[in-house]
Enzyme design. Structure first.
Site, PDB file in Angstrom:
ATOM      1  N   ARG A  59       0.875  -1.120   0.071  1.00 30.86           N
ATOM      2  CA  ARG A  59       0.019  -0.014  -0.043  1.00 30.86           C
ATOM      3  C   ARG A  59       0.900   1.237   0.140  1.00 30.86           C
ATOM      4  NH1 ARG A  59      -2.755  -4.029   2.035  1.00 30.86           N
ATOM      5  NH2 ARG A  59      -0.635  -4.509   2.735  1.00 30.86           N
ATOM      6  N   THR A  60       1.809   1.484   0.872  1.00 32.69           N
ATOM      7  CA  THR A  60       2.512   2.604   1.165  1.00 32.69           C
ATOM      8  C   THR A  60       3.264   3.027  -0.028  1.00 32.69           C
ATOM      9  OG1 THR A  60       2.649   2.194   3.353  1.00 32.69           O
ATOM     10  CG2 THR A  60       3.939   3.796   2.772  1.00 32.69           C
ATOM     11  N   LYS A  87      25.862  -5.142  -0.871  1.00 30.73           N
ATOM     12  CA  LYS A  87      27.346  -5.179  -1.004  1.00 30.73           C
ATOM     13  C   LYS A  87      27.930  -4.622   0.062  1.00 30.73           C
ATOM     14  CE  LYS A  87      26.729  -5.258  -6.157  1.00 30.73           C
ATOM     15  NZ  LYS A  87      26.811  -4.420  -7.326  1.00 30.73           N
ATOM     16  N   ARG A 109      11.067   3.877   3.825  1.00 29.13           N
ATOM     17  CA  ARG A 109      10.843   2.912   4.792  1.00 29.13           C
ATOM     18  C   ARG A 109      12.008   2.258   5.249  1.00 29.13           C
ATOM     19  NH1 ARG A 109       5.591  -1.197   4.733  1.00 29.13           N
ATOM     20  NH2 ARG A 109       4.682   0.921   5.376  1.00 29.13           N
ATOM     21  N   HIS A 137       4.767   5.764  11.651  1.00 30.74           N
ATOM     22  CA  HIS A 137       4.293   5.598  10.208  1.00 30.74           C
ATOM     23  C   HIS A 137       3.196   6.749  10.017  1.00 30.74           C
ATOM     24  CE1 HIS A 137       3.077   4.102   6.324  1.00 30.74           C
ATOM     25  NE2 HIS A 137       2.590   2.973   6.649  1.00 30.74           N
TER      26      HIS A 137
HETATM   27  N1   CP Z   1      -0.520   0.094   6.003  1.00 34.40           N
HETATM   28  C1   CP Z   1       0.864  -0.358   5.317  1.00 34.40           C
HETATM   29  O1   CP Z   1       1.760   0.252   5.743  1.00 34.40           O
HETATM   30  O2   CP Z   1       0.852  -1.260   4.306  1.00 34.40           O
HETATM   31  P1   CP Z   1       2.112  -1.807   3.563  1.00 34.40           P
HETATM   32  O3   CP Z   1       3.120  -2.322   4.570  1.00 34.40           O
HETATM   33  O4   CP Z   1       1.612  -2.618   2.571  1.00 34.40           O
HETATM   34  O5   CP Z   1       2.805  -0.561   3.012  1.00 34.40           O
END
Ligand code: CP
Length: 309
Positions: A59-60, A87, A109, A137
């Protein structure tokens, strides 16, 4: 207020209520844009954004990429699994190499809590935290509050229970900060072993009885058990977890009122939530995903407006 108080989005804890209001007003505009036949604006034609994902995401990652493209930014994508990180290259070297290709903004992320803060101190680009370990998040919490506002009119005074693995959840922490900032009441519910000892210091109450928590709340945000962050067992079995902390339609129908069900995804159907709940009208799970694009467009647009160019 016409601009954000921050140059990066590293966590909700760095935002003010006015920042959140501005992001939501801007997202309202972009939500209207993405419902037009031509879902695109030329606002960021002069901006290049790198999406750096050192952890899995569906999603993100897709939501950020779509938001960037809807704003007409140039986009490059990086996945740690297929990169020279394997590496031995450091995070700062990796990012500085990417930035030397004239990149203005980094969406990252990373499995390590604080990775975004660290990066913001060492590189010359606007950083958006797309999830840093079990820490924050922020765009998930923003899209969650935006979805509550859309469904129930406002976030202030709403009663929200966050259910499940609070200990390992960046979604829980960012949601607690965002909801408290907007005047919501927050409880957490889950096995005692998955509730951090400090949680009440954040102005949150603990309820270990799911039925009581659900009868109290307007909204239940159901979290996945983050098995990938666990080195030991925190409850006897998945079956017992589901019996005590899973939500099914029978339980929802037996409550005193109709509540709204949220889930950040990915869902483990039949564990924290059954399919008849996830796919019901009470659930706003796909609205959350849809709103994520408009909210991320707003965040990117507002941060880009602070970049000197
Ligand atoms: N909600 C969320 O962060 O989903 P993903 O891990 O798929 O990005």
């Amino acid at each position: 207020m016409s601009e954000l108080s921050v140059n990066h989005l590293l966590g909700i804890k760095y935002l003010s209520k006015e920042d959140i209001d501005l992001i939501f007003e801007t997202a309202d505009h972009f939500k209207e844009v993405i419902n037009r036949p031509i879902k695109k604006v030329p606002s960021l034609r002069d901006i290049t954004i790198a999406n750096l994902f050192f952890e899995n995401s569906t999603r993100t990652r897709l939501s950020f990429e779509l938001a960037e493209k809807r704003l007409s930014a140039d986009v490059i994508n990086f996945s740690a699994a297929s990169s020279s990180v394997k590496k031995g290259e450091t995070l700062i070297d990796t990012v500085n190499n990417i930035l030397s290709m004239k990149v203005d903004m980094v969406v990252m992320r990373h499995p390590n809590p604080g990775a975004g803060v660290f990066l913001s101190k060492h590189v010359d680009a606007s950083i958006i935290n797309a999830g840093d370990g079990a820490h924050e998040h922020p765009t998930q919490a923003l899209l969650d509050s935006y979805s509550i506002r859309e469904r129930l009119g406002e976030v202030a005074r709403k009663k929200v229970v966050i259910v499940g693995d609070i200990l390992h959840s960046r979604v829980a922490l960012s949601n607690i900060f965002a909801l408290k900032l907007q005047g919501a009441e927050v409880k957490v519910c889950g096995p005692k072993t998955l509730i951090p000892k400090y949680i009440e210091k954040l102005g949150v109450k603990v309820e270990t009885n799911l039925r009581k928590a659900l009868n109290w709340c307007d909204i239940a945000n159901m979290l996945r058990v983050q098995n990938e962050r666990m080195e030991i067992s925190y409850f006897p079995s998945t079956r017992e977890y589901t019996q005590q902390f899973g939500v099914n339609k029978k339980l929802l129908d037996s409550l005193d009122k109709e509540i709204v069900i949220m889930h950040p995804g990915p869902i483990n159907r039949g564990v924290e939530i059954t399919s008849d709940v996830a796919d019901s009208n009470q659930a706003i799970i796909l609205d959350q995903v849809q709103n994520g694009v408009a909210v991320r467009m707003a965040v990117i647009y507002l941060l880009a407006s602070k970049i000197k160019r």
